[in-house]
Design a protein around this motif. Structure first.
Motif, PDB file in Angstrom:
ATOM      1  N   TRP A  99      -5.116  -9.479   6.059  1.00  7.35           N
ATOM      2  CA  TRP A  99      -4.862  -8.128   5.544  1.00  7.35           C
ATOM      3  C   TRP A  99      -5.683  -7.086   6.315  1.00  7.35           C
ATOM      4  CZ3 TRP A  99      -7.920  -4.278   3.550  1.00  7.35           C
ATOM      5  CH2 TRP A  99      -7.234  -3.178   3.003  1.00  7.35           C
TER       6      TRP A  99
ATOM      7  N   MET B  92       0.849  -1.167   0.000  1.00  5.48           N
ATOM      8  CA  MET B  92       0.000   0.000   0.000  1.00  5.48           C
ATOM      9  C   MET B  92       0.893   1.227   0.000  1.00  5.48           C
ATOM     10  SD  MET B  92      -2.401  -2.026   0.154  1.00  5.48           S
ATOM     11  CE  MET B  92      -3.828  -1.005   0.192  1.00  5.48           C
ATOM     12  N   SER B  93       1.277   1.654  -1.142  1.00  5.05           N
ATOM     13  CA  SER B  93       2.258   2.709  -1.258  1.00  5.05           C
ATOM     14  C   SER B  93       1.684   4.009  -0.746  1.00  5.05           C
ATOM     15  CB  SER B  93       2.686   2.859  -2.719  1.00  5.05           C
ATOM     16  OG  SER B  93       1.583   3.169  -3.512  1.00  5.05           O
TER      17      SER B  93
ATOM     18  N   LYS C 135       0.248  -5.222   4.821  1.00  2.00           N
ATOM     19  CA  LYS C 135       1.158  -5.940   3.934  1.00  2.00           C
ATOM     20  C   LYS C 135       0.547  -6.087   2.547  1.00  2.00           C
ATOM     21  CE  LYS C 135       4.243  -6.693   7.117  1.00  2.00           C
ATOM     22  NZ  LYS C 135       5.578  -6.070   7.067  1.00  2.00           N
ATOM     23  N   THR C 136       1.068  -5.342   1.609  1.00  2.00           N
ATOM     24  CA  THR C 136       0.602  -5.456   0.235  1.00  2.00           C
ATOM     25  C   THR C 136       0.768  -6.881  -0.278  1.00  2.00           C
ATOM     26  OG1 THR C 136       1.315  -3.175  -0.122  1.00  2.00           O
ATOM     27  CG2 THR C 136       0.842  -4.491  -2.084  1.00  2.00           C
TER      28      THR C 136
ATOM     29  N   LEU D 196      -2.337  -9.020  -0.236  1.00  2.71           N
ATOM     30  CA  LEU D 196      -3.296  -8.841  -1.329  1.00  2.71           C
ATOM     31  C   LEU D 196      -2.819  -9.547  -2.589  1.00  2.71           C
ATOM     32  CD1 LEU D 196      -4.436  -5.118  -0.945  1.00  2.71           C
ATOM     33  CD2 LEU D 196      -5.574  -7.201  -0.158  1.00  2.71           C
ATOM     34  N   TRP D 197      -1.535  -9.447  -2.872  1.00  2.00           N
ATOM     35  CA  TRP D 197      -1.007 -10.140  -4.048  1.00  2.00           C
ATOM     36  C   TRP D 197      -1.093 -11.656  -3.867  1.00  2.00           C
ATOM     37  CZ3 TRP D 197      -0.764  -8.078  -8.524  1.00  2.00           C
ATOM     38  CH2 TRP D 197      -0.485  -6.725  -8.672  1.00  2.00           C
TER      39      TRP D 197
ATOM     40  N   THR E  44     -11.375  -4.491   1.101  1.00  2.00           N
ATOM     41  CA  THR E  44     -10.545  -3.297   0.918  1.00  2.00           C
ATOM     42  C   THR E  44     -11.396  -2.029   0.911  1.00  2.00           C
ATOM     43  OG1 THR E  44     -10.615  -3.546  -1.509  1.00  2.00           O
ATOM     44  CG2 THR E  44      -8.775  -4.566  -0.335  1.00  2.00           C
TER      45      THR E  44
ATOM     46  N   PRO F 271      -6.315   0.902  -1.517  1.00  2.00           N
ATOM     47  CA  PRO F 271      -5.253   0.171  -2.202  1.00  2.00           C
ATOM     48  C   PRO F 271      -5.391   0.274  -3.699  1.00  2.00           C
ATOM     49  CG  PRO F 271      -6.897  -1.330  -1.302  1.00  2.00           C
ATOM     50  CD  PRO F 271      -7.202   0.036  -0.778  1.00  2.00           C
TER      51      PRO F 271
END
Length: 262
Positions: A73, A1-2, A33-34, A37-38, A224, A261
Motif C-alpha cells: 500500500w 482512498m476516495s 489501492k484501498t 488496506l481492507w 498511513t 485514508p
C-alpha cells in the motif's frame, strides 16, 4: 482512498486546476489501492481469531502477510521506498521469527524489530525535530518498566533493555510527525510491553490477542499516518515551518498533498 487524484495541471488558462497530488510528482501512477488496506484489516482479523483459538497453521499464513500488505500500500501511495518501508521489511522478518517457539527465535525476532525501530526513528527524526516533553515521558516509562521487570527477565535483561530503549525513542519521536503516527508509536510500545511482561512470566488475560491487536493497529496507523504527513505539511499556516524538508524528497512547499485514508 476516495477523493484522491493526481494533479496534472490545467491544459490552458480556462481549465480549472486539478486536485492535490502526491507530493510534487506528476506521474501516471494509479491511486493507492484501498483494497490493500481492507485486505490488511481482513488478514489482521483472521490472525486475531487464529491467536485466540491457537490455530498455529493459520497464524503462519496470516501473520507474515501483515507488514507486506502495508508495504505494498505504501508503494502505491508513495511511489518510492524509504526508511518506513525498510522498517516494514524488518517487521516481516520479525513476525516470522516470533512464530517459532524458541529462545533463539525470540532473540532473532527482537533483533529484527530493533531494525524496525531504528528505521522508523531515522524516518521520523528526518521529518521533524523530536518534542522534548515526549522524549522525557517515554524515557521515564522505559526506565520504570525495566526496573519493574528486571528481576524477572533473567538472561533477557540486556537484550530487552536495549530493544525497549529503541522502542521508547521511536514512540517519542513519532509524536513530532502527526497524531496518527504518534498513536501508532504508542500502540507499538504497548504491544511490545505486553510481550515483555509475558517474557517475565506474568500472565495477562487475552495476552496474545492484545499483543496482536495493538501491533496490527500500530503498523496501520504508522504507515498511513506517514503517508499522510505530506498533506500535513501543505496545510501549515503561512509563517509556519513550511520549508522543512520531508524524508520523501519534497521540500515542504505548498503544491500538493494527500488526504488521509478514512
Amino acid at each position: 482512498m476516495s477523493g484522491r487524484h493526481l494533479q496534472t495541471g490545467p491544459k490552458d488558462r480556462s481549465d480549472p486546476p486539478a486536485g492535490p497530488a502526491w507530493g510534487h510528482r506528476r506521474t501516471g501512477r494509479p491511486r493507492p489501492k484501498t483494497a490493500l488496506l481492507w485486505t490488511f484489516v481482513a488478514v489482521a482479523c483472521i490472525e486475531l481469531v487464529a491467536v485466540a483459538t491457537s490455530a498455529t497453521a493459520v497464524q503462519w499464513l496470516a501473520k507474515p502477510l501483515l507488514a507486506p500488505l502495508l508495504l505494498a500500500w505504501l508503494w502505491w501511495a508513495h511511489g518510492r521506498t524509504g526508511p518506513v518501508a525498510v522498517g516494514l521489511v524488518f517487521a516481516t522478518a520479525g513476525d516470522v521469527a516470533l512464530l517459532v517457539p524458541s529462545d533463539t527465535a525470540f532473540l532473532i525476532g527482537m533483533g529484527c524489530f530493533l531494525g524496525t525501530q531504528l528505521a522508523l526513528i531515522t524516518a521520523f527524526v528526518g521529518h521533524r525535530r523530536p518534542r522534548l516533553a515526549a522524549m522525557a515521558g517515554y524515557l521515564a516509562l522505559w526506565a520504570a518498566a525495566n526496573a519493574l521487570l528486571w528481576s524477572q527477565l533473567g538472561p533477557l535483561r540486556l537484550p530487552v533493555l536495549g530493544y525497549s530503549l529503541a522502542l521508547s525513542l521511536m514512540a517519542a519521536v513519532a509524536v513530532g510527525v502527526n497524531r496518527r503516527v504518534a498513536i501508532g508509536g504508542a500502540l507499538f510500545l504497548v504491544s511490545d510491553l505486553l510481550i515483555g511482561v509475558g517474557a517475565a512470566g506474568t500472565t495477562v488475560p487475552g495476552h496474545g490477542v492484545l499483543v496482536m491487536s495493538t501491533y496490527s493497529a500500530a503498523l496501520l496507523l504508522i504507515t498511513t499516518g506517514w503517508a499522510a504527513r505530506a498533506g500535513d505539511s501543505t496545510r501549515r499556516p503561512a509563517g509556519g515551518d513550511t520549508g522543512a524538508a520531508t524524508s520523501d524528497g519534497t521540500d515542504g512547499q505548498p503544491g500538493g498533498g494527500i488526504s488521509p485514508p478514512r
